[in-house]
Write a protein that holds these residues in place. Structure first.
Motif, PDB file in Angstrom:
ATOM      1  N   LEU A  88     -68.239   8.705  18.871  1.00 13.54           N
ATOM      2  CA  LEU A  88     -69.402   8.941  18.314  1.00 13.54           C
ATOM      3  C   LEU A  88     -68.697  10.238  16.511  1.00 13.54           C
ATOM      4  O   LEU A  88     -67.937  11.233  16.761  1.00 13.54           O
ATOM      5  N   ALA A  89     -69.239  10.077  15.721  1.00 16.85           N
ATOM      6  CA  ALA A  89     -68.656  10.533  14.291  1.00 16.85           C
ATOM      7  C   ALA A  89     -69.085  11.896  14.535  1.00 16.85           C
ATOM      8  O   ALA A  89     -69.851  12.251  14.253  1.00 16.85           O
ATOM      9  N   LYS A  90     -67.924  12.499  13.699  1.00 13.01           N
ATOM     10  CA  LYS A  90     -68.052  13.891  13.890  1.00 13.01           C
ATOM     11  C   LYS A  90     -68.784  14.419  12.522  1.00 13.01           C
ATOM     12  O   LYS A  90     -69.133  13.819  11.711  1.00 13.01           O
ATOM     13  N   THR A  91     -69.889  15.064  12.627  1.00 10.27           N
ATOM     14  CA  THR A  91     -71.157  15.516  11.405  1.00 10.27           C
ATOM     15  C   THR A  91     -70.623  17.188  11.009  1.00 10.27           C
ATOM     16  O   THR A  91     -69.836  18.110  11.887  1.00 10.27           O
ATOM     17  N   THR A  92     -70.674  17.331   9.196  1.00 13.09           N
ATOM     18  CA  THR A  92     -70.400  18.706   9.029  1.00 13.09           C
ATOM     19  C   THR A  92     -71.856  19.634   8.457  1.00 13.09           C
ATOM     20  O   THR A  92     -71.557  17.980   7.162  1.00 13.09           O
ATOM     21  N   GLN A  93     -72.533  20.268   8.574  1.00 11.28           N
ATOM     22  CA  GLN A  93     -73.287  20.777   7.388  1.00 11.28           C
ATOM     23  C   GLN A  93     -73.044  22.148   7.800  1.00 11.28           C
ATOM     24  O   GLN A  93     -72.644  22.727   8.411  1.00 11.28           O
ATOM     25  N   PRO A  94     -74.216  22.828   6.530  1.00  6.63           N
ATOM     26  CA  PRO A  94     -73.666  24.096   6.771  1.00  6.63           C
ATOM     27  C   PRO A  94     -74.533  25.037   7.640  1.00  6.63           C
ATOM     28  O   PRO A  94     -75.574  24.299   7.966  1.00  6.63           O
ATOM     29  N   ILE A  95     -73.587  25.783   7.709  1.00  9.10           N
ATOM     30  CA  ILE A  95     -74.490  26.445   8.920  1.00  9.10           C
ATOM     31  C   ILE A  95     -76.151  27.076   8.492  1.00  9.10           C
ATOM     32  O   ILE A  95     -76.747  27.656  10.013  1.00  9.10           O
ATOM     33  N   SER A  96     -75.779  27.315   7.393  1.00  8.04           N
ATOM     34  CA  SER A  96     -77.527  28.122   7.251  1.00  8.04           C
ATOM     35  C   SER A  96     -77.881  28.062   5.225  1.00  8.04           C
ATOM     36  O   SER A  96     -76.752  27.816   4.878  1.00  8.04           O
ATOM     37  N   MET A  97     -78.847  28.375   5.623  1.00 10.32           N
ATOM     38  CA  MET A  97     -79.346  27.674   3.615  1.00 10.32           C
ATOM     39  C   MET A  97     -80.520  28.988   3.566  1.00 10.32           C
ATOM     40  O   MET A  97     -81.289  29.309   4.921  1.00 10.32           O
ATOM     41  N   ASP A  98     -80.642  29.317   3.087  1.00  5.63           N
ATOM     42  CA  ASP A  98     -82.349  29.978   2.248  1.00  5.63           C
ATOM     43  C   ASP A  98     -82.973  29.620   1.618  1.00  5.63           C
ATOM     44  O   ASP A  98     -82.554  28.836   0.211  1.00  5.63           O
ATOM     45  N   SER A  99     -84.373  29.038   1.455  1.00  5.66           N
ATOM     46  CA  SER A  99     -84.821  28.914   0.035  1.00  5.66           C
ATOM     47  C   SER A  99     -86.359  30.194  -0.371  1.00  5.66           C
ATOM     48  O   SER A  99     -86.346  30.651   0.397  1.00  5.66           O
ATOM     49  N   TYR A 100     -87.273  29.261  -1.073  1.00  4.11           N
ATOM     50  CA  TYR A 100     -88.240  30.297  -1.616  1.00  4.11           C
ATOM     51  C   TYR A 100     -89.285  29.196  -1.154  1.00  4.11           C
ATOM     52  O   TYR A 100     -88.677  27.930  -1.070  1.00  4.11           O
TER      53      TYR A 100
END
Lengths: 114, 114
Positions: free
Chosen positions: B1-13
């Protein structure tokens, strides 16, 4: 909107005891799944079930685990002899498998092994 | 299965558009890209799924470039209630040769601020 239900919401048991977690998938869904999530960790696949048999299982799903669809509505996960490390949220999911394969998750059962 | 990488965290308003990008360099031909959302102590909830180009539903949009090695989930005008963990999952579906077990990564923890 139809939804997956799970009982109990919280189960506390002693190490070595057997527990049965119950799920009622969405009516007319054909594919059923169990996942678990240890507190603060990833959601982990345990097992998939189709046509009254296991179609795939993970390394976590060892001999102490079993699944059953005893009737037309329930889908159960049994842990024969619980260990401390079995403490987790257990999620049931179901998918139609006809027009869509989207998995719908239940609210989970929090299992605490003492 | 394909490995995925995404940001650990994000902030927004509140009111802003949020884009969460996921990398999946070794995606296979029969793999689909699916995004789920999870609130604390709840089961994951399906957001959107796609194979290539752009998919839009009432909740989000999914952008997939031609090489399919990444994808971007776009949430328009987020609100406080969009604070959750967002998971990018890549794998075959029931209709592309798999039993559709979902392999979750750590996800992206999105915090929406007033």
């Amino acid at each position: 909107e139809p939804e997956v239900t799970q009982t109990p919401s919280h189960q506390v048991t002693q190490m070595g005891q057997e527990v049965i977690l119950r799920c009622v998938p969405i009516s007319n869904h054909l594919y059923f799944y169990w996942y678990r999530q240890i507190l603060g960790q990833k959601v982990e696949f345990l097992v998939s079930f189709y046509n009254n048999e296991i179609s795939e299982k993970s390394e976590i799903f060892d001999d102490q685990f079993s699944v059953e669809r005893p009737d037309g509505s329930n889908f159960t996960l049994k842990i024969r002899s619980t260990k401390l490390e079995d403490s987790a949220m257990y999620f049931c999911a179901s998918a139609s498998g006809t027009s869509t394969d989207t998995q719908y998750f239940g609210p989970g059962t929090r299992l605490t092994v003492l | 299965l394909a490995k995925t990488t995404q940001p650990i965290s994000m902030d927004s308003y509140e009111g802003q558009e949020v884009n969460i990008t996921c990398s999946h360099n070794n995606i296979a031909t029969n793999d689909y890209i699916t995004w789920y959302q999870q609130f604390p102590s709840q089961g994951p909830r399906f957001i959107i799924q796609g194979y290539k180009t752009k998919v839009t539903n009432e909740v989000a949009s999914l952008f997939i470039p031609a090489d399919r090695k990444s994808s971007t989930l776009s949430l328009p005008r987020v609100s406080l209630s969009d604070t959750a963990v967002y998971y990018c999952l890549v794998g075959p579906t029931l209709f592309s040769g798999g039993y559709n077990k979902l392999i979750f990564g750590a996800g992206t923890r999105l915090a929406v601020h007033p």
